[in-house]
Write an enzyme that holds these catalytic residues in place. Structure first.
Site, mmCIF file in Angstrom:
data_model
loop_
_atom_site.group_PDB
_atom_site.id
_atom_site.type_symbol
_atom_site.label_atom_id
_atom_site.label_comp_id
_atom_site.label_asym_id
_atom_site.label_seq_id
_atom_site.Cartn_x
_atom_site.Cartn_y
_atom_site.Cartn_z
ATOM 1 N N ASP A 4 1.740 4.165 3.164
ATOM 2 C CA ASP A 4 1.472 5.421 3.862
ATOM 3 C C ASP A 4 1.502 5.227 5.370
ATOM 4 O OD1 ASP A 4 -0.697 3.809 3.989
ATOM 5 O OD2 ASP A 4 -2.194 5.353 3.530
HETATM 6 N N1 GTP Z 1 2.662 6.821 -3.948
HETATM 7 C C1 GTP Z 1 2.926 5.729 -3.262
HETATM 8 N N2 GTP Z 1 1.984 4.897 -2.910
HETATM 9 C C2 GTP Z 1 2.259 3.781 -2.197
HETATM 10 C C3 GTP Z 1 3.591 3.472 -1.822
HETATM 11 N N3 GTP Z 1 3.571 2.298 -1.132
HETATM 12 C C4 GTP Z 1 2.277 1.884 -1.081
HETATM 13 N N4 GTP Z 1 1.484 2.801 -1.720
HETATM 14 C C5 GTP Z 1 0.106 2.778 -1.871
HETATM 15 O O1 GTP Z 1 -0.493 3.238 -0.707
HETATM 16 C C6 GTP Z 1 -1.782 2.804 -0.655
HETATM 17 C C7 GTP Z 1 -2.103 2.307 0.681
HETATM 18 O O2 GTP Z 1 -3.446 2.312 0.790
HETATM 19 P P1 GTP Z 1 -4.206 1.856 2.045
HETATM 20 O O3 GTP Z 1 -3.650 2.486 3.272
HETATM 21 O O4 GTP Z 1 -4.276 0.366 2.036
HETATM 22 O O5 GTP Z 1 -5.641 2.412 1.761
HETATM 23 P P2 GTP Z 1 -6.182 3.849 2.009
HETATM 24 O O6 GTP Z 1 -6.630 4.318 0.716
HETATM 25 O O7 GTP Z 1 -5.133 4.709 2.646
HETATM 26 O O8 GTP Z 1 -7.265 3.495 2.971
HETATM 27 P P3 GTP Z 1 -7.363 3.795 4.475
HETATM 28 O O9 GTP Z 1 -5.993 3.669 5.044
HETATM 29 O O10 GTP Z 1 -8.258 2.715 4.974
HETATM 30 O O11 GTP Z 1 -7.926 5.122 4.583
HETATM 31 C C8 GTP Z 1 -1.888 1.750 -1.759
HETATM 32 O O12 GTP Z 1 -2.600 2.279 -2.905
HETATM 33 C C9 GTP Z 1 -0.501 1.460 -2.126
HETATM 34 O O13 GTP Z 1 -0.380 1.060 -3.515
HETATM 35 C C10 GTP Z 1 4.587 4.369 -2.230
HETATM 36 O O14 GTP Z 1 5.790 4.177 -1.931
HETATM 37 N N5 GTP Z 1 4.218 5.449 -2.921
#
Ligand code: GTP
Length: 753
Positions: free
Chosen positions: A651
């Protein structure tokens, strides 16, 4: 001496003048001497003679030396006439006639192209005509002078004229040929046959004595003997040539005249005039027989030499021909063959002469079949009665087969009998083999053209289509028969595959004759759809002498598509279509350079969605993806077109801003304003799976000016700022550079909350 040449008078040199005087003296003395001799045997009065040889001397001198020697004739005639007691008046006027007559004869002869060698029958006739015509003047002038002065009575004038005319004409005929033909070579020819000449002279004198002198009185009894002189003249003509024949006629005539004048021989008759006529006729006959025989002989020799040389030319021609040539008679016997023909049948020397095909086949079994075929084809040509063409086969000494194209030409006698057959055989083995190879080659080429997967077409120098293979027809949607001879309608020179105007490679090749490979172009199908092609253009012929070009092309649509896909995968995020990390790095490098040039700040905004993981965990990854796509759309909408929006993964998004101005703080405020706009946009509610959903971002900002920071430092600073924003409770914005300034006590202001 040529008569024509005698008309041109180059100024005579001293030597020539001396020669001319000598000739004149010789002419005068010969004229006077022979004239005196003639007058010694007078006939009518003292001025008219039986034979007047001086006219022959005069005509010969004019013909041999030219007309300028006429004074010699005139002087000679004057002296002769004065010497016999003529008055100056009579002598002068007779001399005038004696000069004009030979001049007239000379003029006529040179006008009629007379040859003094007497090697044509025509020359004999011309000489008689010239002599007779010229002497009309002499006889008329002479008799008129005598009649006017009363020396010839009127009643005798006619006969005197005739006697004068005939005497002078015979004089020319007797003396002229001898004097005109005598030369060193003719004397040498006579001396080569001295013994024969001596025998001939003895015999001639004997016969002449018997015929013209022995028999005294009124006798025609010796007349048969006179005829015996004719074979002697024939003998002289055949063996001693024209000079010998002339000499013989002169000698016999002189003896006959002398005998007659002295009352002897067959021509001395009671009727003097009749006798004289017979004598003249006899003398003319002697001269004409001699001259005609030698002329006929010369003509015969010439014709023989001509036939011989034409035969030689023909043989060399036949021998030089590469084809085998045969001439067979009506019975099929070989009469003429050339080298190639003899080699063909392995015949040496004259083995072939008179042989027939049947005999050859019997003697040489290896030619059995061929000889049978030859005989059969010969017969067919005879039956057809016209030129026929056949194919015949022959094996050479090594047993190799040879193919012959044989032309047979039958020739018939006027009554239809077979006269001869011309056979011309040309070895066409190599020609046929070459033809076969060319045919095979062109068949192979055609197959290649048909089977080729690439489109191939040919153009002439006017860009008109000459051929097009099936693959090209398929790709372009045209049939060959619709377009051959026309300028192809599919070429779009102004539209290259990458949409830039380009030069047409086909036209370039037709203009400079150089090949072109790997050129991109854009072709239009018959239905109007375009497709990218890769062209190779090969010129036909040498530069400057081009006869066209061959164009080979491939449809590169799929390749272009694959290239575009590779490019997209390499530089764009597949989920959102935003720039990926690699492209962001590229853009950052460009932005650094631009910033340094323009001395303006830029910024990167690190954006991370808050609690995105929870969404994934509760509603699933797919729904998370939907949110990410929507966030990307909102980000793109929130910034200017020239700003870069990238997704680094998960994200995490980055927005790169440029042209934020030269001062740090205003630049930071501008970046913060954009960040705020983004934050607001991303805070707007979403609809995921039909349910409303709310999300917020945390944003970290880092500014750059030229190359002051490295790319990694810049991204690290943004990440730090983001971390601070997260730490500050999320849904907030932090700027690394402003905070840093505050920490360093620059007093630039509070960090943005
Ligand atoms: N749907 C989706 N999820 C993804 C993708 N790439 C990574 N993620 C997920 O994005 C999430 C990233 O989470 P983080 O930013 O680490 O955690 P958060 O829940 O946003 O926490 P904070 O950023 O601290 O608020 C993880 O659960 C990854 O598995 C993708 O292409 N699609």
């Amino acid at each position: 001496m040529s008569n024509t040449a005698s008309f041109s008078f180059p100024a005579p040199g001293p030597g020539e003048r001396g020669q001319a005087v000598l000739r004149l003296l010789l002419l005068v003395s010969a004229y006077v001497g022979s004239g005196r001799l003639g007058l010694a045997i007078p006939y009518i009065g003292s001025n008219i003679t039986l034979v007047w040889l001086p006219t022959g001397i005069a005509v010969a001198a004019l013909v041999r030396w030219g007309w300028r020697y006429w004074p010699g004739i005139w002087l000679g005639a004057l002296l002769v006439n004065l010497s016999i007691g003529s008055s100056w008046l009579v002598a002068g006027s007779i001399s005038l006639g004696n000069t004009l007559g030979p001049l007239a004869a000379w003029w006529l002869l040179q006008r009629l192209d007379f040859h003094r060698a007497f090697d044509r029958q025509k020359d004999v006739a011309l000489f008689v005509l010239g002599a007779g015509s010229g002497m009309l003047l002499t006889a008329s002038g002479g008799v008129a002078s005598l009649w006017l002065t009363g020396l010839v009575p009127t009643e005798l004038a006619g006969r005197a004229w005739l006697t004068w005319w005939l005497g002078d004409t015979v004089g020319i005929l007797l003396a002229g040929p001898l004097l005109l033909t005598i030369s060193r070579s003719s004397r040498q020819a006579l001396s080569c046959r001295r013994s024969e000449l001596a025998v001939w002279c003895l015999l001639t004198l004997l016969v002449a004595w018997g015929a013209f002198i022995l028999n005294a009185g009124q006798g025609t009894g010796a007349l048969p003997l006179a005829f015996l002189t004719l074979p002697l003249v024939v003998w002289a003509a055949l063996r001693f040539g024209v000079t010998g024949a002339s000499l013989a006629a002169l000698l016999l005539s002189a003896i006959a005249t002398w005998g007659t004048a002295h009352g002897r021989g067959p021509f001395f008759l009671n009727d003097v005039h009749q006798g004289l006529m017979l004598l003249w006729a006899f003398m003319v006959a002697l001269v004409l027989i001699g001259l005609l025989i030698t002329a006929l002989q010369a003509e015969g020799s010439r014709a023989e030499a001509e036939i011989k040389s034409s035969q030689e030319r023909l043989s060399s021609l036949i021998e030089a021909m590469p084809d085998a040539i045969f001439f067979k008679d009506g019975a099929g016997r070989w009469l003429i063959t050339n080298g190639p023909a003899q080699r063909l049948f392995q015949l040496q020397g004259n083995e072939w002469l008179g042989i027939t095909d049947a005999a050859l086949g019997a003697a040489r079994p290896e030619f059995g079949d061929l000889s049978a075929a030859c005989q059969r084809d010969d017969e067919l040509a005879w039956q057809a009665g016209k030129v026929c063409l056949f194919e015949e086969q022959l094996r050479d000494a090594e047993g190799r087969p040879h193919q012959f194209e044989v032309r047979k030409v039958p020739i018939f006698e006027s009554d239809g009998r077979r006269k001869g057959l011309i056979v011309i055989a040309r070895n066409v083995t190599e020609e046929r083999n070459a033809l076969r190879e060319i045919e095979q080659l062109s068949q192979r080429n055609e197959l290649l053209l048909m089977a080729a997967g690439e489109g191939i077409y040919g153009l002439d120098e006017q860009e008109r289509l000459t051929f097009i293979n099936p693959a090209a027809q398929r790709m372009l949607g045209y049939r060959a028969d619709e377009l051959i001879g026309q300028v192809p309608p599919w070429r779009h020179p102004e539209q290259a595959a990458d949409d830039r105007p380009n030069e047409c490679p086909v036209r370039q090749t037709l203009a400079d004759g150089l090949p072109r490979r790997g050129c991109e172009a854009w072709f239009l199908r018959r239905d109007g759809r375009g497709f990218p092609v890769m062209l190779t253009v090969s010129p036909i012929g040498e530069p400057g002498q081009l006869s066209g070009a061959v164009v080979t092309f491939q449809d590169v649509t799929e390749r272009k598509q694959a290239e575009a896909d590779i490019h997209r995968l390499a530089f764009y995020d597949p989920l959102t279509g935003l720039a990926n990390r690699r492209l962001l790095h590229d853009r950052l490098a460009q932005a650094f350079a631009k910033s340094a040039r323009q001395r303006g700040h830029g910024a990167v905004l690190f954006i991370d969605l808050d609690h995105f993981k929870a969404l994934n965990d509760t509603l699933g990854h797919d729904v998370g993806d939907v949110l990410l796509v929507e966030v990307a759309r909102r980000l793109v909408e929130a910034v200017r077109e020239e700003d870069t929006v990238a997704r680094l993964g998960g994200d995490e998004f980055v927005v790169m801003l440029e042209r934020l101005g030269g001062e740090l703080l205003p630049a930071a405020f501008q970046a913060e304003r954009v960040a705020e706009k983004i934050r607001t946009a991303l805070n707007q509610p979403y609809v995921l799976k039909g349910q409303p959903y709310r999300s917020s971002p945390s944003i970290g900002i880092s500014l750059f000016l030229g190359e002051q920071k490295t790319r990694d430092e810049l991204l690290k600073h943004a990440d730090i700022a983001l971390y601070r924003a997260k730490k500050a409770g999320r849904n907030t914005i932090r700027c690394y550079d402003v905070a840093d300034m505050v920490e360093r006590g620059s007093g630039a202001g509070q960090p943005i909350a």
